[in-house]
Every structure is written in C-alpha cells, then in structure tokens.
Motif scaffolding. Structure first.
Motif, PDB file in Angstrom:
ATOM      1  N   ASN A 400       0.819  -1.208   0.000  1.00 40.23           N
ATOM      2  CA  ASN A 400       0.000   0.000   0.000  1.00 40.23           C
ATOM      3  C   ASN A 400       0.856   1.262   0.000  1.00 40.23           C
ATOM      4  OD1 ASN A 400      -1.965   1.935   0.315  1.00 40.23           O
ATOM      5  ND2 ASN A 400      -2.509   1.361   2.405  1.00 40.23           N
ATOM      6  N   ASN A 401       0.770   2.011  -1.111  1.00 33.44           N
ATOM      7  CA  ASN A 401       1.365   3.348  -1.232  1.00 33.44           C
ATOM      8  C   ASN A 401       2.851   3.383  -0.892  1.00 33.44           C
ATOM      9  OD1 ASN A 401       0.994   5.950  -2.116  1.00 33.44           O
ATOM     10  ND2 ASN A 401       0.398   6.755  -0.136  1.00 33.44           N
ATOM     11  N   ARG A 402       3.598   2.393  -1.365  1.00 35.45           N
ATOM     12  CA  ARG A 402       5.062   2.396  -1.254  1.00 35.45           C
ATOM     13  C   ARG A 402       5.619   2.140  -2.648  1.00 35.45           C
ATOM     14  NH1 ARG A 402       7.542   0.771   3.628  1.00 35.45           N
ATOM     15  NH2 ARG A 402       9.476   0.693   2.435  1.00 35.45           N
ATOM     16  N   TYR A 403       6.236   3.156  -3.225  1.00 33.08           N
ATOM     17  CA  TYR A 403       6.706   3.055  -4.598  1.00 33.08           C
ATOM     18  C   TYR A 403       8.229   3.105  -4.705  1.00 33.08           C
ATOM     19  CZ  TYR A 403       1.822   3.772  -5.739  1.00 33.08           C
ATOM     20  OH  TYR A 403       0.453   3.631  -5.822  1.00 33.08           O
ATOM     21  N   ASP A 404       8.906   3.206  -3.564  1.00 37.02           N
ATOM     22  CA  ASP A 404      10.360   3.193  -3.590  1.00 37.02           C
ATOM     23  C   ASP A 404      10.874   2.445  -2.360  1.00 37.02           C
ATOM     24  OD1 ASP A 404       9.782   4.921  -1.557  1.00 37.02           O
ATOM     25  OD2 ASP A 404      10.806   6.648  -2.391  1.00 37.02           O
ATOM     26  N   GLY A 405      12.186   2.181  -2.357  1.00 32.99           N
ATOM     27  CA  GLY A 405      12.807   1.544  -1.200  1.00 32.99           C
ATOM     28  C   GLY A 405      12.544   0.055  -1.078  1.00 32.99           C
ATOM     29  N   ILE A 406      11.864  -0.532  -2.061  1.00 32.87           N
ATOM     30  CA  ILE A 406      11.598  -1.975  -2.032  1.00 32.87           C
ATOM     31  C   ILE A 406      12.202  -2.594  -3.284  1.00 32.87           C
ATOM     32  CG2 ILE A 406       9.806  -3.761  -2.068  1.00 32.87           C
ATOM     33  CD1 ILE A 406       7.965  -1.725  -0.674  1.00 32.87           C
ATOM     34  N   ASP A 407      13.173  -3.478  -3.092  1.00 31.82           N
ATOM     35  CA  ASP A 407      13.851  -4.114  -4.216  1.00 31.82           C
ATOM     36  C   ASP A 407      13.417  -5.574  -4.323  1.00 31.82           C
ATOM     37  OD1 ASP A 407      15.131  -1.736  -4.481  1.00 31.82           O
ATOM     38  OD2 ASP A 407      17.040  -2.396  -3.621  1.00 31.82           O
ATOM     39  N   LEU A 408      12.879  -5.940  -5.486  1.00 33.42           N
ATOM     40  CA  LEU A 408      12.377  -7.298  -5.700  1.00 33.42           C
ATOM     41  C   LEU A 408      12.970  -7.849  -7.000  1.00 33.42           C
ATOM     42  CD1 LEU A 408       8.691  -6.493  -4.765  1.00 33.42           C
ATOM     43  CD2 LEU A 408      10.262  -7.860  -3.388  1.00 33.42           C
ATOM     44  N   PRO A 409      14.255  -8.203  -6.985  1.00 37.92           N
ATOM     45  CA  PRO A 409      14.917  -8.631  -8.221  1.00 37.92           C
ATOM     46  C   PRO A 409      14.574 -10.063  -8.612  1.00 37.92           C
ATOM     47  CG  PRO A 409      16.436  -8.786  -6.381  1.00 37.92           C
ATOM     48  CD  PRO A 409      15.164  -8.184  -5.838  1.00 37.92           C
ATOM     49  N   ASP A 410      14.769 -10.355  -9.891  1.00 34.34           N
ATOM     50  CA  ASP A 410      14.706 -11.723 -10.427  1.00 34.34           C
ATOM     51  C   ASP A 410      13.412 -12.418 -10.031  1.00 34.34           C
ATOM     52  OD1 ASP A 410      17.307 -11.303 -11.522  1.00 34.34           O
ATOM     53  OD2 ASP A 410      18.167 -11.710  -9.552  1.00 34.34           O
ATOM     54  N   GLU A 411      13.499 -13.663  -9.505  1.00 33.11           N
ATOM     55  CA  GLU A 411      12.293 -14.449  -9.212  1.00 33.11           C
ATOM     56  C   GLU A 411      11.456 -13.855  -8.077  1.00 33.11           C
ATOM     57  OE1 GLU A 411      15.246 -15.861  -9.791  1.00 33.11           O
ATOM     58  OE2 GLU A 411      14.697 -16.690 -11.759  1.00 33.11           O
ATOM     59  N   ASP A 412      12.004 -12.915  -7.340  1.00 27.60           N
ATOM     60  CA  ASP A 412      11.204 -12.302  -6.275  1.00 27.60           C
ATOM     61  C   ASP A 412       9.953 -11.632  -6.841  1.00 27.60           C
ATOM     62  OD1 ASP A 412      13.187 -13.115  -4.611  1.00 27.60           O
ATOM     63  OD2 ASP A 412      13.931 -11.109  -4.112  1.00 27.60           O
ATOM     64  N   CYS A 413      10.045 -11.154  -8.073  1.00 27.73           N
ATOM     65  CA  CYS A 413       8.885 -10.491  -8.679  1.00 27.73           C
ATOM     66  C   CYS A 413       8.966 -10.576 -10.197  1.00 27.73           C
ATOM     67  CB  CYS A 413       8.810  -9.032  -8.233  1.00 27.73           C
ATOM     68  SG  CYS A 413       7.386  -8.151  -8.895  1.00 27.73           S
ATOM     69  N   ARG A 414       8.212 -11.490 -10.777  1.00 26.48           N
ATOM     70  CA  ARG A 414       8.103 -11.574 -12.231  1.00 26.48           C
ATOM     71  C   ARG A 414       6.810 -10.939 -12.731  1.00 26.48           C
ATOM     72  NH1 ARG A 414      13.115 -11.909 -13.519  1.00 26.48           N
ATOM     73  NH2 ARG A 414      14.118 -13.940 -13.344  1.00 26.48           N
ATOM     74  N   ILE A 415       5.839 -10.747 -11.823  1.00 19.40           N
ATOM     75  CA  ILE A 415       4.582 -10.088 -12.182  1.00 19.40           C
ATOM     76  C   ILE A 415       4.351  -8.947 -11.206  1.00 19.40           C
ATOM     77  CG2 ILE A 415       2.081 -10.321 -12.395  1.00 19.40           C
ATOM     78  CD1 ILE A 415       2.527 -13.241 -13.107  1.00 19.40           C
TER      79      ILE A 415
END
Length: 844
Positions: A400-415
């Motif tokens: 919710n309403n966090r657009y920076d400071g979160i890194d989700l590389p590779d398989e952590d986030c494909r969608i």
C-alpha cells in the motif's frame, strides 16, 4: 612480528586515490568480480574530470552498482585526506545493505552507535554510513544552524526520497488518536476560520466520517501565530512535535496548517535545506540518482545550481537497462477491467516466482484481500517481503502506497501490478494536487512515483518483469500525450511498446468470442517463458531510443521560485512580490496555475498591504476555486437553462475530445471515480462532469463559494437537481444520522434562498443506506441514491458512450443523440425517478 614496511619502498605504501586502483587493492570477497563497464566509466570520469565540482549528480541505471561507486568515491576522498566522508541512505532499512556492500568489497566504514558520532569518521579515517532521518531532523546529532558537524564529502543515495525526508523534518503531523488534546486545541483555535472556508466541510471533519481536507487561511495563521506557538510549546516534548520544534519555533509564520478528521499537518511553504549545514556547507555534495528520474527538484529541494542538474555524470554505454513487458488489459478489451484483473490475480498462485501489486490506498488494498491476496502494512511489510525473498510465492503480495525503497529482483517479482495513480502522503501535497491538476510540477512528481513503482521488479540489466497497468486514471495518464511527456525516454519507450502490444492483440485476435483474459496470460507466458521473438522485439525497440537523456523545462522556473522564497524568508517583501508578479506574467498562462501563484502573492502582500492581499486572493479564487476563499468579495452566480439546448450541450462535451478513444478513456476515469469509497473531491468532480456529459449546466457550489450542495445541475425547463454526496461513508453504516440530515436541510434551504419557491427541483442524498435515524428528519422531499442505483446509472452512461463509437463526434445529429439518451434511460424524467429510492424513517 615482522615489520614489512621497512622492506618496502616508501612510494609503494602510499594510499591509492584513484577509485579504480582502490578497487584493485581492497580486500574484497572472492565472489566479487571486476568493476562493470558502467562503473568504470563513471569512476574514471569523476576522478579525471569532475571531482573538483562542489555539487555533482551521478546517474546510473538500476542494478548497475551505484552503491559501490559511491563508496569508492568516498574512499578516494578519504585516501586524499579530504574527509570526513558521509554516506546517507534514504531510510534506516538500507543502512544495513550498504554496510554489507562495504564489507563485501573491503571498504572501511562505521555507523552511529550509543556513543554518538564515531571518532573514525571525525578523523577522516572511515566512511560513516547513516540514514536521512538521522541527518535531517530538528534534534539531529549532526547539529543544525551554526552548530554542526563539518563534512568534506557527503553522498545522498536515492536523493529524490531524501527531499521528502527533509520536508518531513520541518513538518509536524498530529494524529488525532495519539494526541487528541493537541488536535482539539488547534481545531478550537481556528474553528471560525475553517467554517468560513466551508461549513459543510468543517462539519464533515468534526464528525470524523470523511476524508475532507481544509486549509487554515494564511491570514488566520499569521494573526494567531502567537496562540499557535503557545499551544505547540506545551507539547514540545511529544514525539509528534519535538523533532521539528527547533526548526519551527522561530519561523512559524512561514508555515501553514492542513486539517482532516484524523490528523493535522503543519508544514513550511519552503523547507530550507540550509538549516542543515552538515549537508548545505559540505565541501562536496554528490547525489545518486536513477537514470529514469527527473532531477529538476534538486534545484529547489536541495539547493543545487542549475548547471549541476543540467550536467549530471552519466554513463554513455547504455540507453536502457532491464526488460519490462507492460500490459494494459483494458486496452486489449473493455471487459478486462480493473475489478476482473484484481479478482483473477488475487486468486492466482505462482509457484516459481513472486507476484506483487502496488496500490495507492488502504481501500483498494482491501479489495485484493477480499479476493484472497496478502496485504503488507507498516507492521508486517518487512516480514512479508522476507517471505518472498525466501521463495514463498504462494499469494499475490499487495503493498500500500510504497513506490520506492523496495527491491524485488529476479524471481522475487516476475509479475508486478501497478493499480491506479499513486497518492501523495502528506496533506500539503494532497492540497497542491487538488489545486494544481494541470501543473507541470505536480505531473512530473506523479510520473516520478509511477517510474519508481515500475522499477520495483526490474533491478538489473538482465532482469525482466511483466508489469500490468490497471485503473482508468493511471491508464489515461500513461496513454495521454499531455502526461506521457513527463516520463523519462526509457519509460516512454516501454509504455509505447505496451500500447503497441495492446494493438497487436486486436490485430492477431482470431476468434471474436474468445476469453480475452487468456490473451493476458499468453503475453505473460511469452515474457516469463523467455520467448525469443519477444526478447528480440523488445531489444530492437529499446535500441531505437535516440535521445535517452532526461531533460526538463522546469530548471529556470524552480530556480526563480527558490530565489523568491528566499527573499521572503529574509523579509525582503518588496523584492519577493516584484519577482513573483514577473514570474506570473511570464510563466502562468493556465488559469489554475495562475490562481495558485496569485495566492502565493496574496500571502506575500498580507504582511505589508492587506487590502492588496485580499484583492489578490479574490483574483486567485476567481481563477481557481479550489484555493482559499477570500475574506470578502465573492458572490454566487445563479444558473438557469434559458435559451440552452440540452443536446447542444451534450455535443459540446463530446467534441472536446480528439476522437472516440480519448472520449472512452475520459469516461472510464469519470465513472471509476463515481464510486463509493473514492475520495470525495474526485467523486464530486466526476459527478459534475457526468452532469456536463448529459447536457446539464453543472456546478459545485460547496467548492465554488463554500456554501450550498456538493453538486447542482440545471436541466431543460429550468428543472434543477441537488446532490449531497456522502460516498465515503462506511458500507456498514446502518442509518443516515442527524448531522447528515441537517446538512441536507441546510443546503436545500440555501437553494430556496437563491432560487425561490417556484422552481422545479429534485433533491438527492448519495449514501450507502436508505434508513433515516429516528432523531433525524428531512424538511423537503429527498430521494436516496445507493450503490445499486449508482451502478445502474454508471452502466447506462457507459453503454450510451459505447454506442457513439461508430459516429463522428462533431457530426452526430440531434435525433441520434436524443434516441441514444432515451434508449439508455438518460432523459430528464428517468434521472428524476429511475436512479433513486425513498428513504425509510426509523421508529423507536
């Protein structure tokens, strides 16, 4: 112990100062490789050409190792005996990551512990790694004003986020639940002033049911500044006050106050970074920035000069980095709306990779939760992200309403789902967004937040992610030529690819009645499954970018604004007023923007010429009625339908769009915002536009003059429609309370006083319940519009617009328009009775 130094040539033990040489000699871990080409290019350019510059911006693509670049630059400065050196992270969570990077590469560092600022930092022996909140606050360990810790070179990582941190440092946010006494004291002090700005809005705030925002007029704030200081000083030990109090106590007149039913925010017009001299007086200041970010805001927010912003240190080796497949389902087919996508992905489970949704509000997040997704809030966000990093991919994670400071590389986030336009967190930003919807500054800030969101799932050159765009307001923003220009060249090209994909699906669609959601799934599989044709298509398109640098027309404007505000802070009112008037004459052609700056000019004049100030405020309000209502001089202008043709008015609405596609986009946004739970200002604005779409003269008296109903329509034969909107009331509300009935009665009485007894009028209360409290009563005939009836109205409007696709909008005949309006139950008589119902008056 053998003293090997005696056996060495003295020259050989001199410290390396070239950062590339330093990298070759540090005791880095065995799994670290050579510097990347982009890192080498940046470090060479800095050392050979740019290291003497006081202010410098370093831009690298995401995942290109800017942390290491920053650490090596600081180590070079230390080896040159030009410390102390400070590395500032945007938040406390990233400090540990940067420390881990320093350990990995064998670079000496220290952190702030119980003993305070380490001696290794003061002596210039080690880099101090800390976070922005530690540096930028009124009780900063580094000091403020003339008592401060001197620094040789300071680096701000993710510098755009640091600007928000600096503003927060100056601001006081008073939560009503946590500090009720302080909240109520300020409300009591300004009650009369707030009622003048909007009695209905003030009552909404008082009863605590709505997300209404009111601003204390600058004249009231200035006149009562001593009382404000007296109230705040009694609470200067409270956590919500004490960190800002040292910065605020002697400059309260340069602040303003924003009020909602849940909190009060006191924030400065101009957060002056020079109050933090550890940063402002550093010998060298280096800002780390992503290539997709517009650095214009460093001019005003961090007091950087135009030249440093126009000439950042960038790599010339890459135009772009990472792969983003942007899918816009609603452009593939109308039935792929937001609700469908939310439901489908909330119920889905992806075993081999993570899926994440970024939403702007708690209410939107709850829709995902109801469908089966997991919600991350401030309490559990670290835990939930750790689950993803530990390969627990069971459910869609909603943030919710966090657009920076979160890194989700590779398989952590494909969608990655980006749902709707981001909201601004602070009340001052929310006020500015409402007042300046056409502002280049605000649109750039919105684009910047969107780009930050787009980057969450692609964190390196070889990383890839499917990004699904939903929410009509966001789709309109990225698709519109007027707003798409605010994105970086890289993002614009990625959006263009996404829009092209939507067109391709229509061209390649074999069966008219196929399941359109399967098209979305098929596209996702091409990215996640690493389809070679998709990969090559993406590379070819991205390589076609000609000008990949981020340019801005804001540089000069922001520099002038900075100088104007500085003049005012120094009490040079004559200079500030003169420069601001010249600014308005030169740059403000848009009425809303002109109004915004005229209000600033009125504020400037208030100290020296109150008559001129009120005249300026009247002019500001005339240009933009979202601004402060002046003390005097505002009269209501009645509306009537004499000599007006409804069908001509409908056509006037339609022809303002270039084509049917633009009309459809606008309609989708209007109808999406005409929903229960939506921000009241957006809801009421959309209801006004619906009135215009249906051929009425449409007003918002409560906004225009701060009296009367939320919406007023005038139709044929001078029939009027009054709407009082309570769309933010909880769905579980059992009854219409006495306060709400009283507001409706008050606004009906206002209408009677303005228009008399001999006019035809229908009165509607938009609210989730039709039950009227036993203690309440309506003094006129009032109908209720609940969710079901509103849904019927929206559906019929949508079908009406859908049926216009085969016509040339300027050439539609009156007969055709009338036929379509009648077929979709949008005639005057339909609107009087079809979409409302009688209320039920409860008995004891």
């Amino acid at each position: 112990m053998v003293d090997f130094s005696k056996r060495l040539n003295k020259k050989k033990i001199e410290k390396k100062v070239n950062p590339i040489d330093i990298y070759e000699t540090v005791d880095r871990k065995s799994d670290t490789g050579p510097l990347r080409p982009a890192q080498t290019e940046i470090l060479e350019s800095w050392y050979n050409q740019r290291k003497e510059e006081r202010d410098l911006i370093v831009k690298l693509h995401t995942g290109e190792g800017k942390t290491l670049v920053g650490l090596l630059i600081l180590q070079s400065v230390i080896n040159s005996n030009e410390g102390p050196c400070l590395y500032v992270c945007p938040n406390i969570y990233l400090v540990s990551q940067v420390c881990a990077e320093a350990e990995k590469f064998g670079i000496g560092y220290c952190t702030i512990g119980k003993e305070g600022i380490p001696n290794d930092f003061i002596s210039g022996e080690k880099i101090l790694i800390t976070h922005a909140q530690k540096l930028f606050n009124g009780l900063s360990i580094f000091g403020i004003n003339n008592s401060f810790t001197k620094v040789g070179t300071i680096i701000l990582d993710d510098s755009h986020t640091c600007i928000d941190t600096i503003k927060d440092a100056f601001s006081i946010s008073i939560d009503k639940k946590e500090n009720t006494n302080l909240y109520n004291s300020l409300i009591s002090l300004f009650e009369d002033d707030l009622r003048e700005q909007g009695e209905g809005s003030f009552l909404d705030i008082t009863y605590g049911n709505y997300d209404t925002l009111l601003t204390v007029p600058y004249w009231s704030w200035y006149d009562k500044k001593s009382e404000v200081l007296d109230i705040l000083s009694k609470h200067n030990g409270d956590n919500q006050v004490k960190f800002s109090w040292p910065l605020l106590k002697d400059s309260i007149e340069h602040y303003t106050c924003y009020i909602t039913s849940s909190k009060i925010e006191i924030s400065p017009y101009y957060p002056n970074v020079n109050d933090f001299p550890t940063f402002s007086k550093a010998q060298h200041r280096i800002l780390m920035s992503a290539t997709t970010q517009d650095d214009s805001f460093f001019i005003k927010g961090l007091d950087f000069n135009i030249n440093s912003v126009q000439n950042p240190l960038v790599t010339t080796r890459q135009k772009w980095s990472g792969e983003k497949m942007i899918i816009v389902p609603s452009l593939i087919h109308d039935n792929l709306d937001r609700d469908l996508i939310v439901t489908k992905f909330s119920q889905a489970s992806f075993k081999s990779f993570g899926s994440v949704a970024l939403v702007p509000s708690t209410r939107k997040a709850h829709q995902y939760k109801a469908a089966g997704a997991v919600i991350a809030d401030s309490q559990n966000i670290v835990e939930e992200i750790d689950k993803i990093k530990n390969k627990n991919f069971e459910k869609l994670l909603v943030i919710n309403n966090r657009y920076d400071g979160i890194d989700l590389p590779d398989e952590d986030c494909r969608i990655l789902i980006i749902d709707s336009i981001p909201y601004f967190n602070s009340l001052s930003d929310r006020y500015e967004e409402v007042c300046r919807p056409s502002s280049e500054i605000m649109n750039k800030r919105i684009a910047q937040k969107i780009e930050q969101g787009l980057g969450r799932g692609v964190r390196g050159e070889k990383d890839y992610c499917v990004i699904i765009i939903i929410g009509s307001d966001l789709v309109k923003f990225i698709r519109s030529i007027d707003s798409r220009k605010y994105f970086s060249a890289q993002t614009k090209k990625q959006i263009d690819i996404g829009l092209s994909i939507a067109e391709m699906t229509k061209e390649d669609e074999a069966e008219e009645n196929q399941n359109h959601f399967n098209i979305v799934i098929s596209l996702m599989k091409q990215s996640v499954g690493r389809d070679e044709s998709w990969k090559q298509y993406y590379v070819d398109e991205m390589d076609s970018i000609i000008d990949y640098t981020t340019k801005s027309s804001l540089y000069e404007k922001l520099a002038i604004e900075r100088e104007i505000e500085k003049d005012f802070l120094l009490n040079d009112y004559e200079s500030a007023c003169k420069k601001l008037q010249e600014y308005i004459d030169k740059y403000c052609s848009d009425e809303l923007e002109k109004g915004w700056y005229l209000q600033q000019l009125a504020r400037f004049y208030y100290k020296t010429d109150r008559i001129m100030s009120n005249d300026m405020q009247k002019a500001a309000f005339k240009n933009n009625n979202q601004l402060l209502k002046p003390k005097s001089g505002i009269a209501y202008k009645k509306v009537s339908y004499i000599n007006q043709n409804r069908l001509a008015k409908v056509r006037d609405f339609l022809v303002q769009f270039q084509n049917y596609g633009e009309l459809q986009l606008a309609t989708n946004e209007i109808l999406d915002n005409l929903s229960f739970g939506i921000n009241s200002n957006k809801f009421e604005s959309s209801l006004q536009k619906v009135g215009e779409m249906l051929g009425f003269i449409s007003q918002r008296p409560d906004k225009d003059i701060r009296k009367g109903p939320d919406n007023l329509w005038c139709g044929v034969e001078n029939h009027y429609f009054i709407f009082e909107c309570k769309n933010e009331v909880s769905d579980n509300r059992e009854e219409i309370n006495k306060h709400e009935a009283g507001q409706m009665n008050s606004h009906c009485a206002w209408f009677k006083s303005e228009y008399g007894d001999n006019v035809s009028v229908s009165r509607f209360l938009i609210i989730p319940t039709k039950n009227l409290s036993y203690q309440a009563d309506f003094e006129h005939d009032v109908k209720i519009i609940r969710k079901g009836k509103m849904r019927d109205l929206k559906r019929n409007i949508k079908h009406f617009i859908d049926n216009l696709h085969s016509y040339s909008l300027p050439d539609i005949s009156d007969d055709t328009l009338q036929k379509l309006l009648s077929e979709h139950h949008l005639d005057i008589e339909d609107l009087k009775i079809r979409y409302s119902e009688n209320y039920y008056h409860k008995t004891k």
